[in-house]
Design a protein around this motif. Structure first.
Motif, PDB file in Angstrom:
ATOM      1  N   GLY A 235       0.789  -1.233   0.000  1.00  0.00           N
ATOM      2  CA  GLY A 235       0.000   0.000   0.000  1.00  0.00           C
ATOM      3  C   GLY A 235       0.816   1.274   0.000  1.00  0.00           C
ATOM      4  N   ARG A 236       2.041   1.218  -0.467  1.00  0.00           N
ATOM      5  CA  ARG A 236       2.906   2.398  -0.421  1.00  0.00           C
ATOM      6  C   ARG A 236       2.849   3.233  -1.694  1.00  0.00           C
ATOM      7  N   THR A 237       2.566   2.613  -2.837  1.00  0.00           N
ATOM      8  CA  THR A 237       2.507   3.349  -4.105  1.00  0.00           C
ATOM      9  C   THR A 237       1.384   2.810  -4.980  1.00  0.00           C
ATOM     10  N   GLY A 238       1.177   3.517  -6.098  1.00  0.00           N
ATOM     11  CA  GLY A 238       0.324   2.996  -7.146  1.00  0.00           C
ATOM     12  C   GLY A 238       1.085   2.028  -8.022  1.00  0.00           C
ATOM     13  N   ARG A 239       0.494   1.671  -9.164  1.00  0.00           N
ATOM     14  CA  ARG A 239       1.061   0.641 -10.025  1.00  0.00           C
ATOM     15  C   ARG A 239       1.979   1.194 -11.113  1.00  0.00           C
ATOM     16  N   HIS A 240       2.020   2.493 -11.278  1.00  0.00           N
ATOM     17  CA  HIS A 240       2.877   3.109 -12.291  1.00  0.00           C
ATOM     18  C   HIS A 240       3.867   4.008 -11.568  1.00  0.00           C
ATOM     19  N   VAL A 241       5.140   3.612 -11.570  1.00  0.00           N
ATOM     20  CA  VAL A 241       6.116   4.233 -10.671  1.00  0.00           C
ATOM     21  C   VAL A 241       7.429   4.490 -11.411  1.00  0.00           C
ATOM     22  N   ILE A 242       8.075   5.597 -11.095  1.00  0.00           N
ATOM     23  CA  ILE A 242       9.444   5.864 -11.522  1.00  0.00           C
ATOM     24  C   ILE A 242      10.366   5.429 -10.382  1.00  0.00           C
ATOM     25  N   VAL A 243      11.310   4.547 -10.709  1.00  0.00           N
ATOM     26  CA  VAL A 243      12.276   4.070  -9.720  1.00  0.00           C
ATOM     27  C   VAL A 243      13.604   4.762  -9.987  1.00  0.00           C
ATOM     28  N   HIS A 244      14.088   5.494  -8.976  1.00  0.00           N
ATOM     29  CA  HIS A 244      15.348   6.216  -9.077  1.00  0.00           C
ATOM     30  C   HIS A 244      16.466   5.332  -8.528  1.00  0.00           C
ATOM     31  N   LEU A 245      17.400   4.955  -9.407  1.00  0.00           N
ATOM     32  CA  LEU A 245      18.530   4.122  -9.024  1.00  0.00           C
ATOM     33  C   LEU A 245      19.809   4.952  -9.079  1.00  0.00           C
ATOM     34  N   TRP A 246      20.900   4.402  -8.582  1.00  0.00           N
ATOM     35  CA  TRP A 246      22.176   5.114  -8.656  1.00  0.00           C
ATOM     36  C   TRP A 246      22.489   5.528 -10.085  1.00  0.00           C
ATOM     37  N   GLY A 247      22.205   4.658 -11.053  1.00  0.00           N
ATOM     38  CA  GLY A 247      22.603   4.910 -12.433  1.00  0.00           C
ATOM     39  C   GLY A 247      21.583   5.665 -13.266  1.00  0.00           C
ATOM     40  N   GLY A 248      20.399   5.944 -12.723  1.00  0.00           N
ATOM     41  CA  GLY A 248      19.361   6.619 -13.491  1.00  0.00           C
ATOM     42  C   GLY A 248      17.982   6.090 -13.152  1.00  0.00           C
ATOM     43  N   ASP A 249      17.017   6.367 -14.017  1.00  0.00           N
ATOM     44  CA  ASP A 249      15.618   6.061 -13.716  1.00  0.00           C
ATOM     45  C   ASP A 249      15.063   4.969 -14.625  1.00  0.00           C
ATOM     46  N   LEU A 250      14.184   4.161 -14.043  1.00  0.00           N
ATOM     47  CA  LEU A 250      13.404   3.182 -14.795  1.00  0.00           C
ATOM     48  C   LEU A 250      11.925   3.455 -14.573  1.00  0.00           C
ATOM     49  N   GLU A 251      11.146   3.285 -15.623  1.00  0.00           N
ATOM     50  CA  GLU A 251       9.695   3.402 -15.538  1.00  0.00           C
ATOM     51  C   GLU A 251       9.120   1.995 -15.417  1.00  0.00           C
ATOM     52  N   ILE A 252       8.388   1.750 -14.340  1.00  0.00           N
ATOM     53  CA  ILE A 252       7.835   0.424 -14.066  1.00  0.00           C
ATOM     54  C   ILE A 252       6.317   0.519 -13.944  1.00  0.00           C
ATOM     55  N   GLU A 253       5.620  -0.409 -14.606  1.00  0.00           N
ATOM     56  CA  GLU A 253       4.164  -0.493 -14.484  1.00  0.00           C
ATOM     57  C   GLU A 253       3.757  -1.935 -14.215  1.00  0.00           C
ATOM     58  N   TRP A 254       3.003  -2.136 -13.146  1.00  0.00           N
ATOM     59  CA  TRP A 254       2.383  -3.435 -12.866  1.00  0.00           C
ATOM     60  C   TRP A 254       0.945  -3.337 -13.355  1.00  0.00           C
ATOM     61  N   SER A 255       0.693  -3.901 -14.515  1.00  0.00           N
ATOM     62  CA  SER A 255      -0.596  -3.728 -15.196  1.00  0.00           C
ATOM     63  C   SER A 255      -1.731  -4.453 -14.474  1.00  0.00           C
ATOM     64  N   GLU A 256      -2.838  -3.760 -14.328  1.00  0.00           N
ATOM     65  CA  GLU A 256      -4.042  -4.395 -13.775  1.00  0.00           C
ATOM     66  C   GLU A 256      -4.741  -5.257 -14.820  1.00  0.00           C
ATOM     67  N   GLN A 257      -4.482  -5.000 -16.102  1.00  0.00           N
ATOM     68  CA  GLN A 257      -5.165  -5.728 -17.172  1.00  0.00           C
ATOM     69  C   GLN A 257      -4.669  -7.173 -17.290  1.00  0.00           C
ATOM     70  N   ASP A 258      -3.363  -7.367 -17.310  1.00  0.00           N
ATOM     71  CA  ASP A 258      -2.849  -8.726 -17.522  1.00  0.00           C
ATOM     72  C   ASP A 258      -1.935  -9.210 -16.396  1.00  0.00           C
TER      73      ASP A 258
END
Length: 282
Positions: A235-258
């Motif tokens: 319950g900390r975030t929604g399903r579409h999140v930007i993850v900030h790592l040491w080397g840069g950012d990744l866009e992650i989505e956990w889809s509700e559809q599939d």
């Protein structure tokens, strides 16, 4: 052995394109090549191989010589290499990994791959399948004691095992001290990748990672995916999140559809070379 040095947000690999399958496991070669003082230097040695089930096959060996099931950052590098150096046509690929077949979409500008989107599949939440020794349908916020310190972890497999631990300040957290101890804890029979996470907001996470077989790295694609899944489950975030790592950012989505997790990020070529070591027969 000709190779290409590549990285995904600083998670770096020695990539080898080979038209024939590997006849043996190049564990010693991986250790030698990945050595940052006597070799090329990398978090892993990656082979692009022929596949009977997909457009190509990827095998990845960690810096310690162990073989990983898959790697999100390496998949992006492999897809970029395949388009720019082999195919030059297909902008949607299938990649066979030790964790199954992954679909990949390429964002191409001119003849260059800019961003790569990867279908990382459905996260595995059952303890026995991850695997952890705790037999629960979902191993969420489970207590863990290591050398007298208490943590709460959420276990997830993205084709490879992950443990996600939320901390107040990941920037100052001693990852190098606790990462290896958690990686090898008896709860995790195949060892585990360990992600330490601080929540910025409903749509942003800060992450540092201790990777199984490689140590602390600048980024981990499958770990970013696991971290978002853990954030949703707790319950900390929604399903579409930007993850900030040491080397840069990744866009992650956990889809509700599939129920699949989708990862989008860059991959870069650094240089090309030829390995002249004694194990160069691969």
């Amino acid at each position: 052995m000709k190779f290409t040095k590549m990285h995904g947000l600083g998670n770096d690999f020695v990539v080898v394109y080979q038209k024939d399958p590997l006849n043996e496991s190049p564990r010693d070669l991986a250790r030698a090549v990945c050595d940052r003082h006597r070799g090329v230097g990398a978090d892993g040695l990656v082979f692009i191989l022929p596949s009977e089930r997909a457009d190509l096959r990827m095998r990845i060996f960690n810096a310690d010589g162990t073989e990983a099931e898959q790697c999100g950052n390496a998949v992006r590098c492999v897809a970029k290499y395949y388009y720019e150096c082999v195919s030059g046509v297909k902008k949607e690929l299938t990649v066979e990994t030790g964790a199954g077949i992954q679909r990949v979409w390429l964002d191409v500008a001119g003849n260059r791959v800019d961003q790569v989107k990867v279908d990382m599949g459905v996260p595995v939440l059952q303890g026995e399948q991850i695997p952890v020794t705790i037999r629960k349908d979902r191993v969420v916020e489970e207590p863990l004691e290591v050398d007298g310190r208490h943590f709460a972890f959420t276990a997830i497999s993205m084709g490879n095992p992950h443990v996600v631990i939320f901390v107040d300040d990941v920037v100052s957290f001693p990852v190098e001290a606790w990462g290896p101890k958690i990686e090898t804890h008896p709860y995790f029979p195949n060892k585990t990748n360990v992600e330490f996470i601080t929540v910025r907001s409903n749509r942003e996470l800060d992450m540092r990672v201790w990777e199984r077989g490689a140590g602390q790295t600048m980024a981990c694609g499958s770990g970013a995916c696991a971290s978002v899944v853990a954030s949703v489950l707790t319950g900390r975030t929604g399903r579409h999140v930007i993850v900030h790592l040491w080397g840069g950012d990744l866009e992650i989505e956990w889809s509700e559809q599939d129920d699949h997790v989708y990862m989008t990020g860059p991959a870069e070529v650094v240089f090309e070379g030829k390995w002249l070591g004694s194990d160069a027969s691969f």
